[in-house]
Write a protein that holds these residues in place. Structure first.
Motif, mmCIF file in Angstrom:
data_model
loop_
_atom_site.group_PDB
_atom_site.id
_atom_site.type_symbol
_atom_site.label_atom_id
_atom_site.label_comp_id
_atom_site.label_asym_id
_atom_site.label_seq_id
_atom_site.Cartn_x
_atom_site.Cartn_y
_atom_site.Cartn_z
ATOM 1 N N VAL A 66 0.849 -1.194 0.000
ATOM 2 C CA VAL A 66 0.000 0.000 0.000
ATOM 3 C C VAL A 66 0.887 1.248 0.000
ATOM 4 O O VAL A 66 1.567 1.540 0.990
ATOM 5 C CB VAL A 66 -0.918 -0.009 1.242
ATOM 6 N N TRP A 68 0.701 5.465 -1.145
ATOM 7 C CA TRP A 68 -0.311 6.474 -1.467
ATOM 8 C C TRP A 68 0.180 7.535 -2.439
ATOM 9 O O TRP A 68 -0.589 8.357 -2.889
ATOM 10 C CB TRP A 68 -0.827 7.127 -0.185
ATOM 11 N N TRP A 139 -9.452 6.744 -0.129
ATOM 12 C CA TRP A 139 -9.109 6.079 1.144
ATOM 13 C C TRP A 139 -10.306 5.985 2.084
ATOM 14 O O TRP A 139 -10.359 5.138 2.976
ATOM 15 C CB TRP A 139 -7.946 6.797 1.835
ATOM 16 N N SER A 180 -7.615 -1.119 1.673
ATOM 17 C CA SER A 180 -6.484 -0.189 1.568
ATOM 18 C C SER A 180 -5.653 -0.461 0.311
ATOM 19 O O SER A 180 -5.132 0.466 -0.314
ATOM 20 C CB SER A 180 -5.612 -0.235 2.816
ATOM 21 N N SER A 184 -5.416 2.532 -2.333
ATOM 22 C CA SER A 184 -4.105 3.123 -2.616
ATOM 23 C C SER A 184 -3.787 3.034 -4.111
ATOM 24 O O SER A 184 -3.245 3.962 -4.706
ATOM 25 C CB SER A 184 -3.007 2.438 -1.797
#
Length: 296
Positions: A66, A68, A139, A180, A184
């Motif tokens: 994950v 971002w 998110w 997640s 992401s």
């Protein structure tokens, strides 16, 4: 050799786990690495792993942790290559994977880590998805909504059996991803960013795309051709979003044609002792098709 599955943590954050299949001769120091699309896991490239390792190539198929933002991804990927003791690699990126491959080549352009790129159904500017304004809210969304967004890009309507199977397989892979992971990847896919081509101008590129329905607009494809005027083009008449699953023989052939230019150099992705009859076959096929193109 049997693909070796491993999970590797290279960041200080223990939750960031890279999952990967490493297959083929370990003696190869410049393997081909596969980067999946938003919905994909490392095993979506199983047809490439099976065929290419059978011919003597070393290939690694990855699944990202994950991350971002693109910088964080690039930094993590660089650490992963260091961990695997890989100085230079060839990258095959599908869709988001192709965008990340270009960003990584750009990120490492001062001390290059990318020897070549194969960009499959990929793009160079995230604004094509018109989602940059929602990128910051993925998110917050529950997993079922994120899955719905991704599934919205999958082909619908009548499909041939291979394509239908490919989509079923990807839907299954999508189901295996958590909130997640999906959030992401969608964030990376839609966060405002574009590739700076002058930083990766000298890298050999093959652009692979399909002529039937895929999530990529014609504008996005044209943009890629403009960005890489010297790129080889690998066009598949059909194949939808996931040609590596439903048109694997053609995709594998194009990969071989791309990697041929590195045979006999230290950037070869293939075991030198295997570069025999099999490779001559590829040369015959590619010569045949380029002659046909010239005659048209």
């Amino acid at each position: 050799s049997v693909p070796l599955f491993s999970q590797i943590i290279v960041d200080d954050d223990d939750s960031k786990v890279w999952s990967l299949y490493d297959a083929g001769p370990r003696s190869i120091r410049c393997p081909l690495i596969f980067l999946p699309p938003v919905s994909g896991t490392a095993d979506v490239f199983f047809q490439q792993i099976l065929a290419l390792t059978g011919w003597g190539y070393r290939v690694i198929a990855l699944q990202y942790p994950v991350y971002w933002d693109h910088l964080e991804f690039c930094d993590g990927f660089r650490k992963l290559l260091d961990h695997l003791h890989l100085d230079k690699v060839h990258l095959f990126g599908a869709s988001l994977g192709g965008f990340l491959a270009q960003k990584f080549a750009e990120y490492t352009h001062k001390s290059p880590r990318v020897q070549s790129l194969i960009l499959c159904n990929s793009f160079s500017d995230t604004s094509i998805f018109n989602q940059t304004w929602t990128a910051n809210s993925f998110w917050l969304m529950p997993a079922f909504m994120l899955k719905k967004i991704v599934l919205g890009n999958f082909a619908s309507g009548p499909l041939d059996p291979e394509m239908a199977d490919g989509i079923d397989f990807m839907v299954d892979r999508l189901e295996s991803l958590g909130q997640s992971e999906l959030a992401s990847r969608l964030t990376l896919n839609c966060q405002n960013s574009y590739v700076e081509p002058h930083k990766i101008r000298d890298i050999p590129v093959t652009i692979m795309d399909v002529f039937d329905q895929s999530a990529l607009s014609t504008e996005a494809k044209e943009e890629m051709y403009k960005l890489y005027p010297n790129a080889r083009r690998a066009h598949l008449k059909t194949g939808g979003n996931f040609p590596y699953l439903c048109r694997s023989a053609e995709v594998n052939l194009y990969i071989q044609i791309h990697l041929l230019q590195f045979h006999g150099t230290r950037y070869a992705a293939i075991d030198p002792s295997m570069v025999s009859a099999e490779e001559l076959e590829v040369q015959k096929i590619s010569l045949h098709s380029s002659n046909e193109q010239e005659e048209q």
